[in-house]
Design a protein around this motif. Structure first.
Motif, short mmCIF file in Angstrom:
data_model
loop_
_atom_site.label_atom_id
_atom_site.label_comp_id
_atom_site.label_asym_id
_atom_site.label_seq_id
_atom_site.Cartn_x
_atom_site.Cartn_y
_atom_site.Cartn_z
N LEU A 84 -13.04 5.88 -7.52
CA LEU A 84 -13.71 6.99 -8.31
C LEU A 84 -12.81 7.56 -8.47
CD1 LEU A 84 -15.49 7.89 -10.41
CD2 LEU A 84 -16.40 9.90 -8.42
N PHE A 85 -11.86 8.49 -7.41
CA PHE A 85 -11.06 9.05 -7.05
C PHE A 85 -9.91 8.33 -7.18
CE2 PHE A 85 -7.69 10.71 -4.02
CZ PHE A 85 -7.91 11.12 -4.10
N ALA A 86 -9.04 6.97 -7.24
CA ALA A 86 -8.01 6.37 -7.50
C ALA A 86 -8.43 6.43 -9.05
CB ALA A 86 -8.35 4.86 -6.73
N ASN A 87 -9.02 6.31 -9.46
CA ASN A 87 -8.73 6.27 -10.93
C ASN A 87 -8.77 7.60 -12.11
OD1 ASN A 87 -9.62 4.14 -13.18
ND2 ASN A 87 -11.57 3.79 -11.82
N GLU A 88 -9.75 8.88 -10.94
CA GLU A 88 -9.26 10.63 -11.44
C GLU A 88 -7.17 10.65 -11.07
OE1 GLU A 88 -10.73 12.52 -13.18
OE2 GLU A 88 -9.69 14.33 -12.49
N ILE A 89 -7.39 9.99 -10.23
CA ILE A 89 -6.03 10.63 -10.13
C ILE A 89 -5.05 9.23 -11.09
CG2 ILE A 89 -3.55 10.39 -8.42
CD1 ILE A 89 -5.80 12.63 -7.65
N LEU A 90 -5.15 8.38 -11.47
CA LEU A 90 -4.28 8.00 -12.08
C LEU A 90 -4.44 8.44 -13.21
CD1 LEU A 90 -5.15 3.94 -11.14
CD2 LEU A 90 -3.62 4.36 -11.01
N GLN A 91 -5.07 9.17 -14.03
CA GLN A 91 -5.06 9.36 -15.21
C GLN A 91 -5.14 10.27 -15.13
OE1 GLN A 91 -9.41 9.33 -16.66
NE2 GLN A 91 -9.25 7.44 -15.99
N GLY A 92 -4.30 11.38 -14.35
CA GLY A 92 -3.15 11.86 -13.73
C GLY A 92 -4.10 13.61 -13.46
N ALA A 110 1.27 -0.89 -0.06
CA ALA A 110 -0.25 0.40 -0.22
C ALA A 110 1.10 0.78 -0.41
CB ALA A 110 -1.11 0.17 1.64
N LEU A 111 1.97 1.09 0.64
CA LEU A 111 2.68 2.50 1.04
C LEU A 111 3.57 2.64 -0.13
CD1 LEU A 111 3.33 2.00 4.93
CD2 LEU A 111 2.37 4.17 4.09
N THR A 112 4.29 1.70 -0.92
CA THR A 112 5.02 1.94 -1.57
C THR A 112 4.37 2.29 -2.72
OG1 THR A 112 5.19 -0.66 -2.40
CG2 THR A 112 7.14 0.69 -0.49
N GLN A 113 3.36 1.41 -3.54
CA GLN A 113 1.81 1.68 -4.67
C GLN A 113 1.92 2.85 -4.41
OE1 GLN A 113 2.25 -3.29 -5.31
NE2 GLN A 113 -0.34 -1.23 -5.24
N HIS A 114 1.27 3.82 -3.72
CA HIS A 114 0.93 4.62 -3.35
C HIS A 114 2.03 5.65 -3.66
CE1 HIS A 114 -2.86 7.05 -1.69
NE2 HIS A 114 -1.81 8.27 -1.33
N TYR A 115 2.84 5.48 -3.81
CA TYR A 115 3.74 7.26 -3.75
C TYR A 115 3.90 6.71 -5.63
CZ TYR A 115 4.99 8.18 0.68
OH TYR A 115 4.83 9.08 1.83
N PRO A 162 -6.91 14.28 -14.22
CA PRO A 162 -7.40 16.29 -15.23
C PRO A 162 -8.54 17.09 -15.28
CG PRO A 162 -8.25 13.88 -16.18
CD PRO A 162 -7.73 13.21 -15.14
N ARG A 163 -9.51 17.22 -13.55
CA ARG A 163 -10.78 17.25 -13.70
C ARG A 163 -10.45 18.13 -12.28
NH1 ARG A 163 -13.97 15.12 -17.98
NH2 ARG A 163 -12.44 13.53 -18.48
N MET A 164 -9.62 17.27 -11.43
CA MET A 164 -9.44 17.53 -10.03
C MET A 164 -7.80 18.40 -9.45
SD MET A 164 -10.23 13.98 -7.79
CE MET A 164 -11.35 15.18 -6.74
N LEU A 165 -7.22 18.29 -10.78
CA LEU A 165 -5.65 18.67 -10.29
C LEU A 165 -5.77 20.38 -8.92
CD1 LEU A 165 -3.16 17.85 -10.53
CD2 LEU A 165 -2.79 18.93 -12.35
N THR A 166 -7.22 20.76 -9.30
CA THR A 166 -7.11 22.70 -9.02
C THR A 166 -7.76 22.41 -8.04
OG1 THR A 166 -9.22 22.66 -10.04
CG2 THR A 166 -7.25 23.83 -11.27
N ALA A 167 -9.07 21.75 -7.57
CA ALA A 167 -9.05 21.03 -6.43
C ALA A 167 -7.89 20.17 -4.95
CB ALA A 167 -9.95 19.89 -6.00
N LEU A 168 -6.86 19.21 -6.19
CA LEU A 168 -6.01 19.23 -4.35
C LEU A 168 -5.39 20.23 -4.66
CD1 LEU A 168 -5.15 16.28 -7.24
CD2 LEU A 168 -6.48 16.19 -5.32
N GLU A 169 -4.26 20.87 -5.41
CA GLU A 169 -4.22 21.77 -5.18
C GLU A 169 -4.30 23.23 -4.60
OE1 GLU A 169 -3.27 22.73 -9.47
OE2 GLU A 169 -0.99 21.99 -9.12
N GLY A 170 -5.98 23.50 -4.63
CA GLY A 170 -6.54 24.39 -3.69
C GLY A 170 -6.44 23.45 -2.21
N VAL A 177 0.37 11.79 -8.77
CA VAL A 177 -0.35 13.63 -8.99
C VAL A 177 -0.36 14.70 -8.11
CG1 VAL A 177 -1.81 14.37 -10.68
CG2 VAL A 177 -0.37 12.73 -11.33
N GLN A 178 -1.51 13.68 -7.07
CA GLN A 178 -1.81 14.12 -5.93
C GLN A 178 -0.91 14.63 -4.81
OE1 GLN A 178 -4.10 11.20 -3.47
NE2 GLN A 178 -4.84 13.01 -2.41
N LEU A 179 0.20 13.60 -4.53
CA LEU A 179 1.00 14.11 -3.71
C LEU A 179 1.86 14.95 -4.32
CD1 LEU A 179 2.27 10.22 -2.76
CD2 LEU A 179 -0.02 11.71 -1.83
#
Lengths: 203, 203
Positions: B109-117, A163-168, B119-127, A173-175
């Motif tokens: 749903l969240f994981a899928n969005e992050i895996l794709q980079g 979990a921890l290693t793959q999450h990184y 695209p529709r959430m980055l501003t919320a993440l940075e904000g 992008v999120q991190l």
DNA sequence: TGTTCTTTTGACCAATCGGTCAAGAACACG
DNA sequence: CGTGTTCTTGACCGATTGGTCAAAAGAACA
């Protein structure tokens, strides 16, 4: 007809190029979201040429998953029952984290497959993976019983390392968004995870 | 024209049904992999009827992501600077794990969005997300400085809580395959994660 | 050089994609 | 009841999908 081990230089180069392009696209879009056109553009090759080397979109995907399974478990396989318990497990964490750094696309490909319910991988998970985890769990349990390791559920220990290693890798992008510029999530992770697992595992 | 807060009972029921169906499909297939036909079947409704309530496929997806962001961070928001540090953080872990149990589709749903980079959430993440993490990190840092918590990188502590709790939702299929029948990954996780974070955080 | 085998691709196909539209069915309310 | 509004859907549209095919272009070797 092109046989399984590519014979000519051109075959080797093109199959490799296709697999690399497929990895790029599948790891971001998942199997259903990826298109042959995207892969063809990424591989700088016409779509019919893709299908000269692979019979279908699924064949590319399956080949990538097969390759993945062959190397993905190497870090865990290398866990040595004869080594120092805490140091062996910390080394496993380091190897797994290194894979997140070196092969983030493979990590995302795997994550995508699991998120979809592992339709093309479930048997491998229930087979080879379970066998390996059972075996290494017995080793870890032995270490705990011998007092060389804090008592800990071996299977969930392994899961937490995954979990921890793959999450990184998967949530990079999120991190980066959360940590802000000037931070390298994967680099900072090394020290943090060492601290975490040292505390957890030291008897 | 249907306004944003659904007015009639039928509108409320159908928009809810569509969002539920969309969550089911998007969380498994990702945005590109999901189709309006799949969502329509899941919602037991004709495709044109879907588009009577939502103007496009993307509108359904965006609505789901917006809803998600509103509740996803609640467990972290509830972290109380005035409470007992270790107990507060353990309670956060418990709340987050409970969300993995109650809302696995939202997690995917969240994981899928992050895996794709993202695209529709980055501003919320940075904000919003970054702001919240910065704020709570300061609280945790304060606890560490006061000696009420083992010295630990606050941001990576939060990240590790995300990684571990979400992994049990997103990789449920894999964990069940590895643990074998008769095991409930999420239930067993509770004790294991408590042990892990108690050891890490107790000064 | 000529000949054979491998590699490449433009043109094309049926199926599926997201989305439109007009017309009918169900509802709300006097 | 009647009538205006909301709700529902079959038929359809152009674009994109995974995949085919025949014919041309390149390599390899004599």
């Amino acid at each position: 007809m092109n046989l399984h081990p590519p014979r000519t230089r051109i075959q080797r180069k093109n199959t490799e190029s296709i697999l690399n392009a497929g990895l790029e696209v599948f790891s971001r879009q998942g199997f259903r979201g990826a298109t042959l056109d995207q892969i063809a553009v990424e591989a700088e090759m016409s779509k019919p040429n893709l299908l000269y080397y692979f019979p279908s979109k699924e064949a590319i995907h399956v080949t990538l998953l097969d390759r993945l399974m062959q190397t993905w478990l190497d870090p865990l396989r290398a866990l040595d029952a004869g080594g120092d318990p805490v140091e062996e497990l910390l080394a496993y964490v380091r190897r797994k984290l290194q894979m997140s750094r070196d092969y983030p696309r493979e990590s995302r490909l795997f994550a995508n497959e699991i998120l979809q319910g592992a339709p093309r991988m479930l048997t491998a998970l229930e087979g080879d993976l379970k066998t390996l985890v059972d075996e290494k769990s017995a080793v870890i349990q032995g270490w705990s019983d011998a007092g060389k390791l804090a008592p800990v559920d071996p299977r969930h220990l392994i899961i937490s390392i995954w979990a921890l290693t793959q999450h990184y890798a998967d949530f990079d992008v999120q991190l980066r968004a959360v940590l802000g510029p000037g931070h390298d999530p994967l680099q900072e992770a090394e020290g943090y995870l060492e601290q975490l697992f040292k505390k957890l595992l030291t008897p």
